[in-house]
Design a protein around this motif. Structure first.
Motif, PDB file in Angstrom:
ATOM      1  N   LEU A 168     -72.593  27.632  -8.851  1.00  0.00           N
ATOM      2  CA  LEU A 168     -72.520  27.855  -7.789  1.00  0.00           C
ATOM      3  C   LEU A 168     -72.923  29.256  -7.107  1.00  0.00           C
ATOM      4  CD1 LEU A 168     -70.594  25.103  -8.359  1.00  0.00           C
ATOM      5  CD2 LEU A 168     -69.323  26.027  -6.570  1.00  0.00           C
ATOM      6  N   ASN A 215     -70.668  28.956  -2.440  1.00  0.00           N
ATOM      7  CA  ASN A 215     -70.145  27.618  -2.842  1.00  0.00           C
ATOM      8  C   ASN A 215     -71.381  26.698  -2.994  1.00  0.00           C
ATOM      9  OD1 ASN A 215     -67.612  28.557  -4.153  1.00  0.00           O
ATOM     10  ND2 ASN A 215     -66.934  28.326  -1.930  1.00  0.00           N
ATOM     11  N   SER A 273     -72.445  21.223  -1.793  1.00  0.00           N
ATOM     12  CA  SER A 273     -71.847  22.253  -1.808  1.00  0.00           C
ATOM     13  C   SER A 273     -70.184  21.688  -2.301  1.00  0.00           C
ATOM     14  CB  SER A 273     -71.392  22.845  -0.359  1.00  0.00           C
ATOM     15  OG  SER A 273     -71.092  21.978   0.587  1.00  0.00           O
ATOM     16  N   GLN A 274     -69.476  22.844  -2.641  1.00  0.00           N
ATOM     17  CA  GLN A 274     -68.207  22.584  -3.211  1.00  0.00           C
ATOM     18  C   GLN A 274     -67.159  23.467  -2.203  1.00  0.00           C
ATOM     19  OE1 GLN A 274     -67.405  22.692  -7.472  1.00  0.00           O
ATOM     20  NE2 GLN A 274     -65.684  24.148  -6.895  1.00  0.00           N
ATOM     21  N   ASP A 278     -64.273  25.811  -1.574  1.00  0.00           N
ATOM     22  CA  ASP A 278     -63.780  27.214  -2.472  1.00  0.00           C
ATOM     23  C   ASP A 278     -62.627  26.940  -3.222  1.00  0.00           C
ATOM     24  OD1 ASP A 278     -62.968  29.749  -3.120  1.00  0.00           O
ATOM     25  OD2 ASP A 278     -63.253  30.512  -1.206  1.00  0.00           O
ATOM     26  N   THR A 279     -62.907  27.294  -4.563  1.00  0.00           N
ATOM     27  CA  THR A 279     -61.433  26.813  -5.383  1.00  0.00           C
ATOM     28  C   THR A 279     -60.416  27.849  -5.291  1.00  0.00           C
ATOM     29  OG1 THR A 279     -62.491  28.100  -7.207  1.00  0.00           O
ATOM     30  CG2 THR A 279     -62.992  25.662  -7.291  1.00  0.00           C
TER      31      THR A 279
END
Length: 114
Positions: free
Chosen positions: A21, A25, A50-51, A53-54
């Motif tokens: 990423l 992200n 896209s992911q 935000d962890t």
């Protein structure tokens, strides 16, 4: 922590490989259909997504699009899901998908999405 980068395999033996990423992200990679995909015409196809935000969500949502490389037709699939981490630290993806084929005309539009 759920990170999508790496290799994933579905319960139908489809596989996706996701790059690292970036700072926003976003990711790219490729999707390889499994034998259950039903067509020998399917080739390794690019994906982009896209992911979440962890740092904001340890079990983040994600989305990605696959633009299929097929002979004689145009198709795009959008996946939307969430990454879960179980008590043993194993990551699992759960996703829904929508497949869109190119329609020849607006009157054929009704049968272009699955």
């Amino acid at each position: 922590q759920c990170l999508l980068s790496g290799s994933w395999q579905s319960d139908t033996s489809c596989r996706m490989v996701v790059s690292t990423l970036d700072e926003d992200n976003r990711f790219s990679g490729f999707y390889l259909p499994g034998p259950g995909a039903g067509s020998s015409e399917l080739l390794t196809s690019p994906l982009q997504g896209s992911q979440q935000d962890t740092g904001l969500a340890p079990q983040p949502t994600f989305s990605f699009t696959v633009n299929w490389k097929l002979r004689g037709t145009t198709q795009t699939t959008v996946f939307l899901g969430q990454c879960y981490v179980d008590i043993n630290g194993e990551e699992t993806l759960h996703a829904l998908w929508l497949l869109r084929q190119a329609a020849d005309s607006p009157t054929e539009d009704w049968k272009a999405s699955r």
